[in-house]
Structure formats: structure tokens, C-alpha cells
Design a protein around this motif. Structure first.
Motif, PDB file in Angstrom:
ATOM      1  N   UNK A 153     -31.073  51.823 -58.762  1.00 28.52           N
ATOM      2  CA  UNK A 153     -30.741  51.673 -57.347  1.00 28.52           C
ATOM      3  C   UNK A 153     -30.212  50.278 -57.021  1.00 28.52           C
ATOM      4  N   UNK A 154     -29.797  49.532 -58.052  1.00 25.71           N
ATOM      5  CA  UNK A 154     -29.317  48.163 -57.848  1.00 25.71           C
ATOM      6  C   UNK A 154     -27.798  48.105 -58.031  1.00 25.71           C
ATOM      7  N   UNK A 155     -27.126  47.147 -57.382  1.00 34.33           N
ATOM      8  CA  UNK A 155     -25.648  47.105 -57.473  1.00 34.33           C
ATOM      9  C   UNK A 155     -25.118  46.716 -58.858  1.00 34.33           C
ATOM     10  N   UNK A 156     -25.804  45.821 -59.548  1.00 28.42           N
ATOM     11  CA  UNK A 156     -25.421  45.386 -60.902  1.00 28.42           C
ATOM     12  C   UNK A 156     -23.922  45.068 -60.990  1.00 28.42           C
ATOM     13  N   UNK A 157     -23.443  44.220 -60.090  1.00 27.32           N
ATOM     14  CA  UNK A 157     -22.014  43.888 -60.053  1.00 27.32           C
ATOM     15  C   UNK A 157     -21.663  42.680 -60.919  1.00 27.32           C
ATOM     16  N   UNK A 187     -16.338  48.215 -59.776  1.00 28.42           N
ATOM     17  CA  UNK A 187     -16.712  47.181 -58.789  1.00 28.42           C
ATOM     18  C   UNK A 187     -17.435  45.998 -59.465  1.00 28.42           C
ATOM     19  N   UNK A 188     -16.820  45.494 -60.536  1.00 27.49           N
ATOM     20  CA  UNK A 188     -17.385  44.331 -61.227  1.00 27.49           C
ATOM     21  C   UNK A 188     -17.015  43.069 -60.440  1.00 27.49           C
ATOM     22  N   UNK A 189     -18.005  42.327 -60.063  1.00 24.50           N
ATOM     23  CA  UNK A 189     -17.764  41.116 -59.281  1.00 24.50           C
ATOM     24  C   UNK A 189     -17.332  39.965 -60.200  1.00 24.50           C
ATOM     25  N   UNK A 190     -18.007  39.853 -61.347  1.00 23.14           N
ATOM     26  CA  UNK A 190     -17.637  38.801 -62.304  1.00 23.14           C
ATOM     27  C   UNK A 190     -18.222  39.147 -63.664  1.00 23.14           C
ATOM     28  N   UNK A 191     -17.647  38.568 -64.695  1.00 19.04           N
ATOM     29  CA  UNK A 191     -18.253  38.548 -66.025  1.00 19.04           C
ATOM     30  C   UNK A 191     -18.614  37.078 -66.274  1.00 19.04           C
ATOM     31  N   UNK A 192     -19.755  36.865 -66.898  1.00 13.15           N
ATOM     32  CA  UNK A 192     -20.305  35.503 -66.974  1.00 13.15           C
ATOM     33  C   UNK A 192     -19.399  34.506 -67.710  1.00 13.15           C
ATOM     34  N   UNK A 193     -18.422  34.997 -68.487  1.00 13.39           N
ATOM     35  CA  UNK A 193     -17.518  34.082 -69.181  1.00 13.39           C
ATOM     36  C   UNK A 193     -16.158  33.974 -68.485  1.00 13.39           C
TER      37      UNK A 193
END
Ligand SMILES: [Zn+2]
Length: 279
Positions: A153-157, A187-193
Motif C-alpha cells: 500500500x506504499x507508493x515506492x516511487x 511513476x518512478x520519481x528517481x533512481x538513487x544513481x
């Protein structure tokens, strides 16, 4: 031999070093650093509110193994009002802890590894068909992320690429499955790299297995010299031995390695089912 002894100590005998982690975080707070999750930092940057007189420490946790120690780290940070980023793999996705972190103001993200997963399923030893591997891994990534979002139930973007022995063996990182289409549709907000984050960093540090402890050095050095934006990457396993969890993880790694290189273990079929489309 020395390396094996260090690994055994790290995995089975090392007492808790959480007080050392606490002292690093307290040093940052006392030097006036704003300790933020990745999305917290990006929000400030995107709003154009990064203050040239302020100092920022971006705190990231990759929960590769050992959910119990991850929970202790979360609780420790909460005591000091710190809300960091925690990336969970499918293997470590503890829904109760993920919800607790999210509800407590932390960020929860997905630590993905689908290129390695597909390569293990297909027992790929050479990257002869990179496009097919990326495409298949991309589809699996979308399925896994959608299922984890539904379950939690989390966005995990926010997402971060995990590194596996198969990635090292093939010379391809999990990040490579990300296409602009996947970022948009999921709906990926960012990738850590992503450069959007890394371009801001003045220095970055990660923990290491005993006896080295830090790569490249203890972040307190950067805190004391006042680096403007520091990123700190923490893995639960390096901070407290959890013998049962570490034994399970070590056995899984050996098993996966044997399945990958030899196909079967003691006559048993691998637990991973080969994909029909890839046969
Ligand atoms: Zn990882």
C-alpha cells in the motif's frame, strides 16, 4: 584466509556497532547538518530551496539482508528525529517495518535486481543478447514493483539498483533495465544513481565489512571539514552480527551460485524456474 576470518567475524561474532553509527549521526547534527532522506533532499532541490549556507547529509539504507537490524537502525534514528531512506529488496520486504517507516516520516523505496534475477533463471554466462535481457528484466521489474506496491500500500516511487554476484560476472548493472518508458509508466520519481541526485554530492561514503568499516574513509572527516552535501549509504549487516540471518543468506548465496554455474545441486533442480520464453 584472512578475508574468510574477517567475514566470519563480521557475520557471526561482531558485537553491535550501532553506537558508532549513532556517533556519526550526532556529529552531523551537532555540526548543523540537515539529515534528510533522498526524496526529502530532492524536494528541497526541486523547489530551488537549497541554501548555500546550509549543509546536508543524505542518509540511505539498503536493506540487502537482516530486517531486525534495519529495524534497530530505524528506531535509533527516530530517537534523534532523523527520517532517512530505506530501500527493500523482495527478499527483505517486511511490510510491517516498511509501513512503520513510511508512517513515521521516513522514505521507503524498492531495491531492485531483476537483471540479475533473469540472468540466474536463464543461467546466462555471457551477455550475447543484452536487449532481450534488458527487456525481459524490465517486464519483471514492472510486475514485481506493482505487486509490492499492492501488498504494501506504499507508493515506492524511489528506487535503487542492487548489486549481485551475477551482475559482476556479466558486467551489467540492474540500473540498465530502466527505460524512459518504464520510468514513466511505473511513476518512478528517481533512481538513487540519477545525476539529478549525484550531481549535488560533494562526497559520498558507504559502510564496509570489518575491518575496513568505511569506504573511502570515516564520514566524520567530511562532516568536520564541512562538505556541503554528503551521502551516506548504510547496510544493516555491517553494524551488528545476526548469525542466523547471515547463515541463511550465506547458504542462499552458495546455493544460487551452484545453481547458476552448474544448474543443479545434489541432483535437485534449482529453486528458480527457467522462463519458458527464454529457453
Ligand atoms: Zn543492495
Amino acid at each position: 584466509m584472512k578475508k574468510i576470518a574477517h567475514r566470519l567475524f563480521n557475520d557471526f561474532l561482531m558485537p553491535s556497532r550501532l553506537d558508532e553509527l549513532e556517533s556519526v549521526l550526532l556529529a552531523a547534527l551537532s555540526e548543523g547538518y540537515k539529515v534528510l532522506s533522498i526524496d526529502g533532499f530532492l524536494n528541497v532541490a526541486r523547489e530551488g530551496k537549497l541554501d548555500s549556507r546550509s549543509r546536508y547529509l543524505i542518509l540511505r539504507h539498503d536493506i540487502d539482508t537482516d530486517v531486525a537490524t534495519a529495524r534497530s537502525i530505524w528506531q535509533l534514528e527516530r530517537q534523534h528525529g532523523i527520517c532517512a531512506t530505506f530501500f527493500f529488496r523482495l527478499l527483505t520486504a517486511d511490510i510491517a517495518l516498511m509501513s512503520e517507516i513510511h508512517d513515521g516520516g521516513g522514505e521507503v523505496g524498492y531495491h531492485f535486481e531483476e537483471i540479475a534475477t533473469v540472468a540466474k533463471r536463464k543461467r546466462l554466462k555471457v551477455t550475447s543478447n543484452l536487449d532481450h535481457l534488458r527487456k525481459h528484466a524490465g517486464e519483471l521489474f514492472c510486475e514485481n514493483l506493482a505487486a509490492l506496491r499492492l501488498k504494501s500500500g506504499l507508493p515506492l516511487c524511489g528506487i535503487a539498483s542492487h548489486g549481485d554476484f551475477v551482475n559482476r560476472s556479466l558486467g551489467i548493472i540492474n540500473y540498465e533495465l530502466l527505460t524512459p518508458e518504464i520510468r514513466q509508466s511505473m511513476r518512478i520519481d528517481y533512481e538513487a544513481y540519477d545525476g539529478e541526485l549525484t550531481d549535488h554530492l560533494e562526497s559520498r561514503f558507504s559502510d564496509l565489512m570489518y575491518p575496513n568499516l568505511w569506504n573511502p574513509l570515516n564520514p566524520i572527516v567530511a562532516i568536520k571539514r564541512g562538505d556541503r552535501v554528503i551521502k551516506l549509504l548504510i547496510h544493516p549487516r555491517q553494524w551488528r552480527s545476526n548469525p542466523l540471518e547471515n547463515a541463511k543468506d550465506n547458504m542462499l548465496r552458495v546455493y544460487e551460485g551452484l545453481c547458476y554455474y552448474f544448474g543443479t545441486v545434489l541432483g535437485l533442480m534449482p529453486f528458480i524456474i527457467p522462463c519458458e520464453n527464454c529457453l
